[in-house]
Design a protein around this motif. Structure first.
Motif, PDB file in Angstrom:
ATOM      1  N   ALA A  46      35.485  49.796  49.011  1.00  0.00           N
ATOM      2  CA  ALA A  46      34.772  50.516  49.580  1.00  0.00           C
ATOM      3  C   ALA A  46      35.287  51.667  49.047  1.00  0.00           C
ATOM      4  CB  ALA A  46      35.115  50.554  51.295  1.00  0.00           C
ATOM      5  N   ASP A  47      36.308  52.254  48.297  1.00  0.00           N
ATOM      6  CA  ASP A  47      37.301  53.281  47.770  1.00  0.00           C
ATOM      7  C   ASP A  47      36.263  53.666  46.990  1.00  0.00           C
ATOM      8  OD1 ASP A  47      38.344  53.794  49.854  1.00  0.00           O
ATOM      9  OD2 ASP A  47      40.159  53.096  49.486  1.00  0.00           O
ATOM     10  N   LEU A  48      36.455  52.303  45.903  1.00  0.00           N
ATOM     11  CA  LEU A  48      35.910  52.490  44.251  1.00  0.00           C
ATOM     12  C   LEU A  48      34.136  52.597  44.071  1.00  0.00           C
ATOM     13  CD1 LEU A  48      38.815  51.389  42.872  1.00  0.00           C
ATOM     14  CD2 LEU A  48      38.434  53.180  42.872  1.00  0.00           C
ATOM     15  N   HIS A  49      33.080  52.642  45.347  1.00  0.00           N
ATOM     16  CA  HIS A  49      31.943  52.640  45.963  1.00  0.00           C
ATOM     17  C   HIS A  49      32.170  50.732  44.710  1.00  0.00           C
ATOM     18  CE1 HIS A  49      31.874  55.903  48.045  1.00  0.00           C
ATOM     19  NE2 HIS A  49      32.355  55.980  47.354  1.00  0.00           N
ATOM     20  N   LEU A  50      32.650  49.760  44.744  1.00  0.00           N
ATOM     21  CA  LEU A  50      32.458  48.038  43.874  1.00  0.00           C
ATOM     22  C   LEU A  50      31.405  47.403  44.326  1.00  0.00           C
ATOM     23  CD1 LEU A  50      35.573  47.520  42.778  1.00  0.00           C
ATOM     24  CD2 LEU A  50      34.086  48.788  41.565  1.00  0.00           C
ATOM     25  N   SER A  51      30.191  46.972  44.134  1.00  0.00           N
ATOM     26  CA  SER A  51      29.370  46.485  44.715  1.00  0.00           C
ATOM     27  C   SER A  51      30.385  44.249  44.789  1.00  0.00           C
ATOM     28  CB  SER A  51      28.287  45.778  43.236  1.00  0.00           C
ATOM     29  OG  SER A  51      28.787  44.947  42.505  1.00  0.00           O
ATOM     30  N   ALA A  52      29.295  44.080  45.388  1.00  0.00           N
ATOM     31  CA  ALA A  52      30.278  42.357  46.485  1.00  0.00           C
ATOM     32  C   ALA A  52      30.184  41.277  44.575  1.00  0.00           C
ATOM     33  CB  ALA A  52      29.146  41.678  47.207  1.00  0.00           C
ATOM     34  N   SER A  53      29.476  41.874  43.904  1.00  0.00           N
ATOM     35  CA  SER A  53      29.460  40.703  42.633  1.00  0.00           C
ATOM     36  C   SER A  53      30.567  41.234  42.075  1.00  0.00           C
ATOM     37  CB  SER A  53      28.045  40.741  42.389  1.00  0.00           C
ATOM     38  OG  SER A  53      27.398  42.264  41.328  1.00  0.00           O
ATOM     39  N   LEU A  54      30.750  43.127  41.616  1.00  0.00           N
ATOM     40  CA  LEU A  54      32.049  43.468  41.087  1.00  0.00           C
ATOM     41  C   LEU A  54      33.293  42.595  41.602  1.00  0.00           C
ATOM     42  CD1 LEU A  54      32.702  44.806  38.309  1.00  0.00           C
ATOM     43  CD2 LEU A  54      32.215  46.567  39.409  1.00  0.00           C
ATOM     44  N   VAL A  55      33.369  42.908  43.181  1.00  0.00           N
ATOM     45  CA  VAL A  55      34.309  42.524  43.457  1.00  0.00           C
ATOM     46  C   VAL A  55      34.529  40.845  43.333  1.00  0.00           C
ATOM     47  CG1 VAL A  55      35.544  41.686  45.929  1.00  0.00           C
ATOM     48  CG2 VAL A  55      34.578  43.927  44.755  1.00  0.00           C
ATOM     49  N   GLY A  56      33.713  39.898  43.047  1.00  0.00           N
ATOM     50  CA  GLY A  56      34.035  38.923  42.626  1.00  0.00           C
ATOM     51  C   GLY A  56      34.370  38.868  41.219  1.00  0.00           C
ATOM     52  N   LEU A  57      33.809  39.662  40.668  1.00  0.00           N
ATOM     53  CA  LEU A  57      34.044  39.419  39.578  1.00  0.00           C
ATOM     54  C   LEU A  57      35.704  39.669  39.282  1.00  0.00           C
ATOM     55  CD1 LEU A  57      33.309  38.687  36.216  1.00  0.00           C
ATOM     56  CD2 LEU A  57      32.673  40.819  36.052  1.00  0.00           C
ATOM     57  N   LEU A  58      36.164  40.473  39.841  1.00  0.00           N
ATOM     58  CA  LEU A  58      37.788  40.572  39.832  1.00  0.00           C
ATOM     59  C   LEU A  58      37.961  39.601  39.909  1.00  0.00           C
ATOM     60  CD1 LEU A  58      36.971  44.709  40.340  1.00  0.00           C
ATOM     61  CD2 LEU A  58      37.936  43.613  38.344  1.00  0.00           C
ATOM     62  N   GLY A  59      37.732  38.973  40.607  1.00  0.00           N
ATOM     63  CA  GLY A  59      38.528  37.776  41.933  1.00  0.00           C
ATOM     64  C   GLY A  59      38.853  36.991  40.496  1.00  0.00           C
ATOM     65  N   PHE A  60      37.642  36.809  40.024  1.00  0.00           N
ATOM     66  CA  PHE A  60      37.165  35.266  39.172  1.00  0.00           C
ATOM     67  C   PHE A  60      38.696  35.944  38.154  1.00  0.00           C
ATOM     68  CE2 PHE A  60      36.283  34.327  34.899  1.00  0.00           C
ATOM     69  CZ  PHE A  60      36.385  32.935  35.449  1.00  0.00           C
ATOM     70  N   ILE A  61      38.289  37.113  37.576  1.00  0.00           N
ATOM     71  CA  ILE A  61      39.221  37.385  36.782  1.00  0.00           C
ATOM     72  C   ILE A  61      41.050  37.387  36.919  1.00  0.00           C
ATOM     73  CG2 ILE A  61      40.684  39.724  35.066  1.00  0.00           C
ATOM     74  CD1 ILE A  61      37.214  40.153  35.130  1.00  0.00           C
ATOM     75  N   ILE A  62      41.191  37.729  37.979  1.00  0.00           N
ATOM     76  CA  ILE A  62      42.743  38.294  38.286  1.00  0.00           C
ATOM     77  C   ILE A  62      43.093  36.560  38.465  1.00  0.00           C
ATOM     78  CG2 ILE A  62      44.141  38.116  40.522  1.00  0.00           C
ATOM     79  CD1 ILE A  62      42.639  40.328  41.013  1.00  0.00           C
ATOM     80  N   TYR A  63      42.327  35.641  39.216  1.00  0.00           N
ATOM     81  CA  TYR A  63      42.352  33.388  39.519  1.00  0.00           C
ATOM     82  C   TYR A  63      42.518  33.116  37.912  1.00  0.00           C
ATOM     83  CZ  TYR A  63      42.360  33.445  44.631  1.00  0.00           C
ATOM     84  OH  TYR A  63      42.374  33.095  45.704  1.00  0.00           O
ATOM     85  N   ALA A  64      41.642  33.624  36.875  1.00  0.00           N
ATOM     86  CA  ALA A  64      41.964  32.999  35.161  1.00  0.00           C
ATOM     87  C   ALA A  64      43.241  33.880  34.635  1.00  0.00           C
ATOM     88  CB  ALA A  64      40.647  33.603  34.408  1.00  0.00           C
ATOM     89  N   ALA A  65      43.656  34.837  34.802  1.00  0.00           N
ATOM     90  CA  ALA A  65      45.198  35.655  34.636  1.00  0.00           C
ATOM     91  C   ALA A  65      45.996  34.864  34.624  1.00  0.00           C
ATOM     92  CB  ALA A  65      45.090  36.675  34.518  1.00  0.00           C
ATOM     93  N   MET A  66      45.773  34.111  36.370  1.00  0.00           N
ATOM     94  CA  MET A  66      46.654  33.945  36.391  1.00  0.00           C
ATOM     95  C   MET A  66      47.194  32.292  36.160  1.00  0.00           C
ATOM     96  SD  MET A  66      46.846  34.892  40.891  1.00  0.00           S
ATOM     97  CE  MET A  66      47.770  33.540  41.343  1.00  0.00           C
ATOM     98  N   PHE A  67      46.231  31.420  36.117  1.00  0.00           N
ATOM     99  CA  PHE A  67      45.780  30.900  35.576  1.00  0.00           C
ATOM    100  C   PHE A  67      46.699  30.206  33.959  1.00  0.00           C
ATOM    101  CE2 PHE A  67      43.752  27.146  33.076  1.00  0.00           C
ATOM    102  CZ  PHE A  67      43.707  25.919  33.888  1.00  0.00           C
ATOM    103  N   ILE A  68      46.525  31.136  33.355  1.00  0.00           N
ATOM    104  CA  ILE A  68      46.815  31.022  31.741  1.00  0.00           C
ATOM    105  C   ILE A  68      47.578  31.611  32.220  1.00  0.00           C
ATOM    106  CG2 ILE A  68      45.749  32.667  29.779  1.00  0.00           C
ATOM    107  CD1 ILE A  68      43.206  32.945  30.316  1.00  0.00           C
ATOM    108  N   ILE A  69      48.362  32.382  32.951  1.00  0.00           N
ATOM    109  CA  ILE A  69      50.025  33.217  32.501  1.00  0.00           C
ATOM    110  C   ILE A  69      50.658  31.926  32.850  1.00  0.00           C
ATOM    111  CG2 ILE A  69      51.186  34.391  33.788  1.00  0.00           C
ATOM    112  CD1 ILE A  69      49.956  36.637  32.941  1.00  0.00           C
TER     113      ILE A  69
END
Length: 112
Positions: A46-69
């Protein structure tokens, strides 16, 4: 009078309880920052005016980074050793924790 075998069983039971507590505490501390992020994601979006799809993409990137790390750290522990990887992880955590100084500081807008 307790026999040596009953004392060994008592010791094993206490040690098992100790290991379970340490494992649960370690998991709780390791997942704390990620759980905090999940709870604050709607406010951040809400503060950064992000769309739901961008929030989903950010969540995916975080999970993928955790998996790889996880695989990279596991491989590093097998090849370099646990102590070396622990020190590397602590250094990286300290570095990124220090970078959070710029998030809410007045100079943050000029820094970024």
């Amino acid at each position: 009078m307790a026999t040596a075998q009953s004392r060994a069983v008592q010791y094993d039971r206490r040690y098992t309880i100790y290991l379970v507590i340490v494992a649960l505490a370690g998991w709780a501390l390791a997942s704390y920052d990620f759980n905090l992020l999940v709870l604050t994601f709607p406010n951040i979006a809400a503060d950064l005016h992000l769309s739901a799809s961008l929030v989903g993409l950010l969540g995916f990137i975080i999970y993928a980074a955790m998996f790889i790390i996880t695989f990279l750290v596991g491989y590093g522990m097998d090849t370099k050793g646990r102590k070396w990887m622990w020190m590397l992880s602590l250094t990286a955590a300290a570095l990124f924790t220090g970078l959070t100084f710029f998030v809410n500081h007045r100079r943050a807008a000029r820094f970024w």
